[in-house]
Scaffold this active site. Structure first.
Site, PDB file in Angstrom:
ATOM      1  N   ARG A  53     -59.956 -99.250 -69.616  1.00 48.45           N
ATOM      2  CA  ARG A  53     -59.888-100.107 -68.430  1.00 48.45           C
ATOM      3  C   ARG A  53     -59.093-101.358 -68.786  1.00 48.45           C
ATOM      4  O   ARG A  53     -58.738-101.558 -69.940  1.00 48.45           O
ATOM      5  CB  ARG A  53     -61.299-100.450 -67.923  1.00 48.45           C
ATOM      6  N   GLY A  54     -58.855-102.196 -67.740  1.00 46.16           N
ATOM      7  CA  GLY A  54     -57.988-103.353 -67.957  1.00 46.16           C
ATOM      8  C   GLY A  54     -56.577-102.921 -67.592  1.00 46.16           C
ATOM      9  O   GLY A  54     -56.095-101.876 -68.076  1.00 46.16           O
ATOM     10  N   ALA A  55     -55.920-103.705 -66.723  1.00 47.79           N
ATOM     11  CA  ALA A  55     -54.659-103.249 -66.146  1.00 47.79           C
ATOM     12  C   ALA A  55     -53.594-102.827 -67.181  1.00 47.79           C
ATOM     13  O   ALA A  55     -53.038-101.723 -67.073  1.00 47.79           O
ATOM     14  CB  ALA A  55     -54.121-104.336 -65.208  1.00 47.79           C
ATOM     15  N   ARG A  96     -57.212 -95.296 -59.844  1.00 46.14           N
ATOM     16  CA  ARG A  96     -57.523 -96.731 -59.805  1.00 46.14           C
ATOM     17  C   ARG A  96     -56.358 -97.429 -59.090  1.00 46.14           C
ATOM     18  O   ARG A  96     -55.371 -97.840 -59.720  1.00 46.14           O
ATOM     19  CB  ARG A  96     -57.745 -97.283 -61.227  1.00 46.14           C
ATOM     20  N   GLN A 206     -68.483-105.906 -67.817  1.00 42.29           N
ATOM     21  CA  GLN A 206     -67.407-105.978 -68.819  1.00 42.29           C
ATOM     22  C   GLN A 206     -67.476-107.278 -69.624  1.00 42.29           C
ATOM     23  O   GLN A 206     -67.082-107.320 -70.789  1.00 42.29           O
ATOM     24  CB  GLN A 206     -66.034-105.883 -68.133  1.00 42.29           C
ATOM     25  N   ASP A 247     -55.030-107.881 -62.071  1.00 39.89           N
ATOM     26  CA  ASP A 247     -54.756-106.452 -61.900  1.00 39.89           C
ATOM     27  C   ASP A 247     -53.512-106.198 -61.077  1.00 39.89           C
ATOM     28  O   ASP A 247     -52.926-105.125 -61.141  1.00 39.89           O
ATOM     29  CB  ASP A 247     -55.958-105.755 -61.273  1.00 39.89           C
ATOM     30  N   ASN A 257     -57.997-109.616 -59.061  1.00 34.85           N
ATOM     31  CA  ASN A 257     -58.655-109.498 -60.363  1.00 34.85           C
ATOM     32  C   ASN A 257     -60.103-109.104 -60.115  1.00 34.85           C
ATOM     33  O   ASN A 257     -60.557-108.987 -58.972  1.00 34.85           O
ATOM     34  CB  ASN A 257     -58.555-110.808 -61.157  1.00 34.85           C
ATOM     35  N   LYS A 258     -60.840-108.927 -61.184  1.00 37.58           N
ATOM     36  CA  LYS A 258     -62.223-108.457 -61.109  1.00 37.58           C
ATOM     37  C   LYS A 258     -63.034-109.217 -60.066  1.00 37.58           C
ATOM     38  O   LYS A 258     -62.920-110.434 -59.954  1.00 37.58           O
ATOM     39  CB  LYS A 258     -62.855-108.582 -62.500  1.00 37.58           C
TER      40      LYS A 258
END
Ligand code: MRU
Length: 354
Positions: A53-55, A96, A206, A247, A257-258
């Site tokens: 995960r994480g762009a 995603r 996360q 993201d 973003n998150k």
């Protein structure tokens, strides 16, 4: 046990292109283990379940993962190769939809594929080799970007300051070092004594599972808080800056973003604390003029009601809404740090920066 996290890449690419190896982020912090990806199902499952995960890490996994799948399919004709490439790329992008690095990376691979077909015609071996080299370049460029982001980022930090962050925009989320956390690593290497307050980041934690783990393993002072405590922290002046990852950055600087980033940004602005966004230019979506156009991924309600709890914490059948990201309007963002420099409002990523 202390582990030198920075010596493991989140996404390792086999030099022969037969597999990639991911750190399984769903198992952290209890267990540090790696997962080998050779075929489609393992790749799509790893992306869907946030094992990776994480762009930026998603962009690297999507591109190098697609290459290893194609290699292992041992396709004989160029038309079948192109057909399978397109099908896999469409599948991966849809898993995603917010993290634009997946789409940007795959579009870049497709351009390379077209170029290679024009050059090598039906030679599947040569064509694949060109595409695979491009995937490797995407990862190597990300490493360099993060180092540059760290260099630009530390110019915004004062020695002894405390950074508030959310989610994990560190080593696990990229090729190496991180985006939001890259300046923290570099600053501490240079003795600037930067501390971090990490929001736990409901519902998938996360911040608790990954950010606090990687910083502790790296000997950086980190304090974990529940998301709901951030307003209090900011109101008491306990953080000097908010630094988050991203993201997708729209052309006008609006940033996905998150989930939770928007509330943090609003609170930081209210208390006069800068909000810096850090990310490589592979996270900029130049085709997207504003944040309203960014598709926000929605995830299963189980993540809110059950995951990480011994039994359900909500009445059975309760209605839920689980957006994985939110959009921070560009006017709330004090600066966007990319490998090209520090950009400020009003954002124009084609312009020179300061
Ligand atoms: O759902 P996730 O864990 O993939 O979300 C990740 C984030 O929101 C990160 O902040 C972002 O991808 C930047 S990672 C350098």
């Amino acid at each position: 046990m202390k582990r030198d996290i920075l010596s493991y890449d989140s996404v390792e690419i086999d030099s022969e292109g037969l597999f990639i190896r991911l750190i399984d982020q769903t198992k952290l912090p209890a267990e540090f283990s790696q997962l080998t990806v050779k075929e489609e199902e393992t790749l799509t499952d790893a992306i869907k379940e946030l094992k990776v995960r994480g762009a930026p890490a998603l962009g690297i996994t999507a591109t190098s993962g697609l290459c290893v799948i194609l290699k292992n399919l041992d396709i004989k004709t160029i038309s079948s190769y192109i057909c399978e490439f397109d099908r896999l790329a469409d599948t991966i992008v849809s898993i995603r939809p917010t993290a634009v690095n997946i789409r940007n990376g795959l579009v870049r691979l497709k351009c390379k594929l077209n170029e290679a077909v024009a050059k090598y015609g039906d030679d599947v071996y040569q064509v694949h080799n060109s595409v695979f080299m491009e995937a490797i370049a995407i990862k190597n460029e990300d490493i360099i970007s993060n180092i540059k982001i760290a260099e630009f980022g530390i110019t915004l930090l004062k020695p002894g300051s405390t950074i508030l962050t959310i989610c994990n925009a560190g080593h696990f989320a990229v090729s190496r070092y991180g985006t939001a956390l890259a300046p923290v690593y570099l600053a501490n290497e240079r003795g600037m004594d930067i501390k971090v307050i990490a929001c736990e980041t409901r519902p998938l934690l996360q911040g608790a599972r990954l950010t606090s783990y990687e910083l502790m393993m790296s000997g950086i002072d980190v304090t974990l808080i529940c998301d709901s405590m951030a307003g209090h922290i900011l109101s008491k002046g306990l953080a000097d800056a908010l630094i988050t990852g991203c993201d997708r950055i729209a052309a006008n600087g609006d940033t996905a973003n998150k989930i939770g980033t928007l509330s943090l940004s609003i609170a930081a602005n209210y208390y006069g604390i800068p909000h810096y966004v850090a990310g490589p230019s592979s996270t900029i979506d130049s085709e997207c003029s504003s944040g309203n156009l960014i598709k926000v991924e929605e995830r299963d309600s189980y993540e809110i009601t059950d995951k990480y709890f011994k039994s359900s914490i909500a009445p059975e059948g309760v209605k839920t809404y689980n957006p994985a990201f939110d959009i921070t309007p560009s006017e709330l963002i004090s600066a966007i740090i990319t490998e090209k420099g520090i950009f400020r409002y009003p954002y124009n990523f084609n312009n020179d920066n300061d």
